[in-house]
Design an enzyme around this catalytic site. Structure first.
Site, PDB file in Angstrom:
ATOM      1  N   THR A   1      36.319 -18.070  14.101  1.00  0.00           N
ATOM      2  CA  THR A   1      36.619 -19.476  15.209  1.00  0.00           C
ATOM      3  C   THR A   1      37.784 -20.043  15.433  1.00  0.00           C
ATOM      4  O   THR A   1      37.609 -19.881  16.462  1.00  0.00           O
ATOM      5  CB  THR A   1      35.545 -20.678  14.377  1.00  0.00           C
TER       6      THR A   1
ATOM      7  N   ASP B   1      33.707 -11.448  14.543  1.00  0.00           N
ATOM      8  CA  ASP B   1      32.856 -12.565  13.981  1.00  0.00           C
ATOM      9  C   ASP B   1      32.285 -12.490  12.329  1.00  0.00           C
ATOM     10  O   ASP B   1      32.496 -11.061  11.707  1.00  0.00           O
ATOM     11  CB  ASP B   1      32.084 -12.798  14.368  1.00  0.00           C
TER      12      ASP B   1
ATOM     13  N   SER C   1      30.925 -12.074  11.053  1.00  0.00           N
ATOM     14  CA  SER C   1      29.131 -12.461  10.392  1.00  0.00           C
ATOM     15  C   SER C   1      28.563 -10.954  10.381  1.00  0.00           C
ATOM     16  O   SER C   1      27.774 -10.162   9.694  1.00  0.00           O
ATOM     17  CB  SER C   1      28.119 -12.992  11.515  1.00  0.00           C
TER      18      SER C   1
ATOM     19  N   ASP D   1      32.329 -17.256   7.595  1.00  0.00           N
ATOM     20  CA  ASP D   1      30.812 -17.566   6.598  1.00  0.00           C
ATOM     21  C   ASP D   1      30.833 -16.464   5.449  1.00  0.00           C
ATOM     22  O   ASP D   1      29.885 -16.700   5.309  1.00  0.00           O
ATOM     23  CB  ASP D   1      29.572 -16.911   8.118  1.00  0.00           C
TER      24      ASP D   1
ATOM     25  N   THR E   1      32.756 -20.914  -2.758  1.00  0.00           N
ATOM     26  CA  THR E   1      31.623 -20.816  -1.574  1.00  0.00           C
ATOM     27  C   THR E   1      31.489 -22.001  -0.052  1.00  0.00           C
ATOM     28  O   THR E   1      32.140 -22.610  -0.459  1.00  0.00           O
ATOM     29  CB  THR E   1      29.993 -21.110  -2.853  1.00  0.00           C
TER      30      THR E   1
ATOM     31  N   THR F   1      23.486 -17.573 -11.439  1.00  0.00           N
ATOM     32  CA  THR F   1      22.934 -19.258 -11.561  1.00  0.00           C
ATOM     33  C   THR F   1      22.109 -19.091  -9.344  1.00  0.00           C
ATOM     34  O   THR F   1      23.765 -19.477  -8.971  1.00  0.00           O
ATOM     35  CB  THR F   1      23.068 -20.346 -12.202  1.00  0.00           C
ATOM     36  N   GLN F   2      21.090 -20.195  -9.473  1.00  0.00           N
ATOM     37  CA  GLN F   2      20.985 -21.018  -8.224  1.00  0.00           C
ATOM     38  C   GLN F   2      21.608 -21.947  -7.814  1.00  0.00           C
ATOM     39  O   GLN F   2      22.559 -22.222  -6.810  1.00  0.00           O
ATOM     40  CB  GLN F   2      19.498 -20.945  -7.162  1.00  0.00           C
ATOM     41  N   CYS F   3      22.601 -22.685  -8.719  1.00  0.00           N
ATOM     42  CA  CYS F   3      22.799 -23.785  -8.495  1.00  0.00           C
ATOM     43  C   CYS F   3      24.328 -23.821  -8.129  1.00  0.00           C
ATOM     44  O   CYS F   3      24.762 -22.973  -8.506  1.00  0.00           O
ATOM     45  CB  CYS F   3      22.909 -24.980 -10.593  1.00  0.00           C
TER      46      CYS F   3
HETATM   47  N1  ASP Z   1      31.197 -17.112  12.864  1.00  0.00           N
HETATM   48  C1  ASP Z   1      32.270 -16.928  12.320  1.00  0.00           C
HETATM   49  C2  ASP Z   1      32.962 -16.244  11.535  1.00  0.00           C
HETATM   50  O1  ASP Z   1      32.674 -16.634  10.069  1.00  0.00           O
HETATM   51  C3  ASP Z   1      32.347 -18.908  11.549  1.00  0.00           C
HETATM   52  C4  ASP Z   1      33.679 -19.529  11.535  1.00  0.00           C
HETATM   53  O2  ASP Z   1      34.743 -18.490  11.736  1.00  0.00           O
HETATM   54  O3  ASP Z   1      33.635 -20.369  10.973  1.00  0.00           O
HETATM   55  O4  ASP Z   1      33.584 -15.411  12.333  1.00  0.00           O
END
Ligand code: ASP
Length: 343
Positions: free
Chosen positions: A15, A59, A61, A92, A167, A278-280
């Site tokens: 972003t 990006d 992702s 991400d 995280t 753990t999921q916590c």
């Molecule tokens: N979708 C974006 C990425 O991870 C989100 C970000 O950068 O905040 O590239």
């Protein structure tokens, strides 16, 4: 006179460097040179700043471990020419990338600071400028020529965190990252205050070594009430699969139903590694605490201790690529490689 600090900025995407498409209105990556136009303040640093832009920029992702390899190689190639590195990265999957690099860069003694932003750097209320400027300052900070944060870190909204402890927990707030099981390495206010006792300072200087072999035959399985045997079976029976990050309840607890334990036992007999996390969002696995954890321990499920899921995935990919011997992998899973578990 002190030599000017030299920082290499590696721009992968995210972003921070995106722009709104006129056609669709959605955010898409744009050219890195624009970032320097948006942040003229960078010129006011007394540092030598160089930049390398990924092509194509992505990006995060869309990121895959090839990007980690490219980053490790770039850092290795440029290691002697710079005092520190800033990696601009989408938020991400930033925690995965920072975790992976922390395992892939052995004997690191210079800062590698990941940062990004929630709003593009060209927007009025952007968090990108502060994140970028502080990340550069941290990458350059030193005392008697020694860097103050010689680790793979994430810097976001005033906090410097150990990368493999982070995280992403908010898709909304500027304060997007947490480090639930480890203290901040520094906090930026009027001054940047380092938490020296939390930072790892290497005691003897060794040559940087990079590990670029990764094995991605890993899965994450989050258990939930009502999960069926078919779901578990479908994952466990994937032929090439080498390891599962099993996200359990609380302190590492899971159902004690016969079918559940049978399936896990079968996987372990097939030399598949099951790593219990753990999921916590905070705390540690302790399988000896409850009967529902003991059953897993008796089967040979390994404890992930207080590792994050992101670091667990990256650690498994790294170890499976680095060693063929499963016993060696299990020994390393039980140890901290670069501060990812409290042990
Ligand atoms: N979708 C974006 C990425 O991870 C989100 C970000 O950068 O905040 O590239």
């Amino acid at each position: 006179m002190n030599k000017k600090r030299s920082i290499l900025i590696i721009y992968t995407g995210g972003t921070i460097g995106m722009i709104k498409s006129h056609d669709t209105g959605s955010l898409t990556p744009f050219d890195f040179n624009q970032i320097l136009i948006e942040v003229p303040e960078l010129k006011r640093f007394g540092f030598n700043l160089s930049t390398i832009s990924f092509s194509p920029i992505i990006d995060s992702s869309n990121l895959n471990p090839e990007v980690w390899i490219k980053l490790a190689e770039l850092i290795k190639e440029n290691y002697d020419s710079y005092d520190g590195f800033v990696v601009l990265h989408g938020t991400d999957t930033m925690a995965y990338s920072a975790s992976a690099l922390s395992f892939m860069l052995e004997n690191l003694d210079k800062p590698v600071i990941f940062t990004g932003s929630q709003l593009p750097i060209g927007t009025l209320r952007t968090d990108g400028k502060e994140n970028l400027i502080s990340a550069i300052e941290i990458a350059a900070s030193e005392k008697n020529g020694q860097p103050l944060a010689p680790e793979v870190c994430v810097y976001f909204e005033n906090k410097l965190m150990r990368g493999n402890r982070t995280t992403k927990y908010s898709a909304e707030h500027f304060n997007a990252f947490e480090t639930p099981n480890y203290p901040n390495l520094a906090v930026a206010g009027i001054d940047i205050k380092f938490n020296y006792s939390a930072v790892h300072y290497p005691t003897n200087k060794k040559q940087l070594k990079i590990y670029t072999k990764l094995n991605t035959n890993v899965a994450i399985l989050k258990i939930f009430p009502g999960m069926s045997r078919e779901v578990l079976k479908a994952i466990i029976n994937i032929n090439e699969l080498k390891a599962i990050v099993l996200e359990t309840y609380g302190a590492g607890n899971a159902p004690t139903e016969k079918w559940f334990l049978e399936e896990l036992e079968q996987a372990i007999q097939q030399d598949k590694i099951i790593l219990n996390v753990t999921q916590c969002s905070a705390g540690s696995v302790d399988m000896s605490k409850y009967e529902t954890g003991c059953a897993l321990l008796n089967l040979g499920v390994l404890s992930g201790y207080d590792i994050t899921t992101e670091a667990a995935v990256a650690k498994l990919m790294h170890l499976l690529g680095r060693y063929d011997d499963i016993t060696q992998i299990k020994i390393m899973l039980n140890q901290s490689i670069s501060g990812e578990i409290s042990k």
